[in-house]
Write a protein that holds these residues in place. Structure first.
Motif, PDB file in Angstrom:
ATOM      1  N   HIS A  11     -68.893  27.198 -29.494  1.00 44.94           N
ATOM      2  CA  HIS A  11     -68.024  27.078 -28.321  1.00 44.94           C
ATOM      3  C   HIS A  11     -66.647  26.547 -28.711  1.00 44.94           C
ATOM      4  O   HIS A  11     -65.913  26.064 -27.851  1.00 44.94           O
ATOM      5  CB  HIS A  11     -68.663  26.144 -27.282  1.00 44.94           C
ATOM      6  CG  HIS A  11     -69.871  26.737 -26.613  1.00 44.94           C
ATOM      7  ND1 HIS A  11     -70.655  26.046 -25.738  1.00 44.94           N
ATOM      8  CD2 HIS A  11     -70.432  27.974 -26.702  1.00 44.94           C
ATOM      9  CE1 HIS A  11     -71.656  26.814 -25.309  1.00 44.94           C
ATOM     10  NE2 HIS A  11     -71.545  27.987 -25.889  1.00 44.94           N
TER      11      HIS A  11
ATOM     12  N   CYS B  85     -66.998  20.195 -23.216  1.00 47.48           N
ATOM     13  CA  CYS B  85     -66.716  21.477 -23.838  1.00 47.48           C
ATOM     14  C   CYS B  85     -65.972  22.407 -22.879  1.00 47.48           C
ATOM     15  O   CYS B  85     -66.129  22.323 -21.669  1.00 47.48           O
ATOM     16  CB  CYS B  85     -68.040  22.105 -24.260  1.00 47.48           C
ATOM     17  SG  CYS B  85     -67.900  23.639 -25.172  1.00 47.48           S
TER      18      CYS B  85
ATOM     19  N   CYS C 196     -66.670  25.246 -22.261  1.00 50.98           N
ATOM     20  CA  CYS C 196     -67.614  26.087 -21.519  1.00 50.98           C
ATOM     21  C   CYS C 196     -68.000  25.442 -20.193  1.00 50.98           C
ATOM     22  O   CYS C 196     -68.684  26.055 -19.379  1.00 50.98           O
ATOM     23  CB  CYS C 196     -68.863  26.349 -22.357  1.00 50.98           C
ATOM     24  SG  CYS C 196     -69.998  24.941 -22.451  1.00 50.98           S
TER      25      CYS C 196
ATOM     26  N   HIS D 295     -71.968  18.568 -24.417  1.00 51.08           N
ATOM     27  CA  HIS D 295     -72.898  18.733 -25.531  1.00 51.08           C
ATOM     28  C   HIS D 295     -72.930  17.461 -26.344  1.00 51.08           C
ATOM     29  O   HIS D 295     -71.916  16.766 -26.495  1.00 51.08           O
ATOM     30  CB  HIS D 295     -72.454  19.874 -26.454  1.00 51.08           C
ATOM     31  CG  HIS D 295     -72.230  21.175 -25.767  1.00 51.08           C
ATOM     32  ND1 HIS D 295     -73.225  21.909 -25.182  1.00 51.08           N
ATOM     33  CD2 HIS D 295     -71.086  21.891 -25.581  1.00 51.08           C
ATOM     34  CE1 HIS D 295     -72.719  23.019 -24.670  1.00 51.08           C
ATOM     35  NE2 HIS D 295     -71.422  23.033 -24.891  1.00 51.08           N
TER      36      HIS D 295
HETATM   37 ZN    ZN Z   1     -69.911  24.479 -24.727  1.00 53.68          ZN
END
Ligand code: ZN
Length: 161
Positions: free
Chosen positions: A104, A12, A14, A18
């Motif tokens: 996200h 991701c 971020c 995940h």
């Molecule tokens: Zn994320």
């Protein structure tokens, strides 16, 4: 369509990984509680799952749920996962809403809210789950919660009234 084609990790934006190539969903299942006579009687319970020690964030309590498959909407995914993990019968529960818990862009997690009859039977069906427990809404935070669920719970609790 392919069963479980959502299984996999997403790298991701971020910076984290995940689980769920098409995002993930969890089932927040409510029932009218039998009530604990020592704390004033009946209330609403939520079904929580103790994640087995060897899993990611093992030993913490969260919701049944998991990766969404490509052909599923989030409701279908949450109900399927709840059946696979906890034997929650999809045809016995009434979906009352959903709430985007994490967005996200590369990955999303949706909470699907549903109501079950008070006598619904549930049971762990996978080794990922050590225990299932109906927990009063006011008692949830007393348990060691999965970090993501712990962050989402106050908002979900408010929504439940
Ligand atoms: Zn994320």
């Amino acid at each position: 369509m392919a069963a479980h084609d959502g299984n996999g990790w997403v790298e991701c934006r971020c910076g984290q990984r995940h689980w769920g190539l098409h995002g993930a969903a969890g089932l927040l299942l409510l029932r009218d509680g039998a009530g604990d006579p020592t704390d004033g009687g009946a209330g609403t319970d939520v079904l929580l799952q103790l994640r087995a020690g060897w899993t990611h964030e093992g030993g913490s309590w969260g919701l049944p749920g998991g990766a969404r498959d490509s052909h599923e909407d989030v409701v279908t995914a949450a109900l399927r996962e709840a059946w696979e993990e906890a034997a929650v019968p999809a045809d016995a529960v009434a979906v009352i809403g959903s709430r985007l818990g994490v967005d996200h862009v590369d990955w999303r997690y949706t909470y699907v809210l549903a109501k079950a009859p008070a006598d619904v039977a549930v049971a762990p069906r996978t080794e990922e789950s050590d225990e299932l427990r109906w927990v009063g809404l006011d008692d949830v935070t007393a348990l060691p919660l999965h970090p993501a669920f712990a962050r989402a719970w106050p908002g979900l609790r408010d929504e439940l009234g």
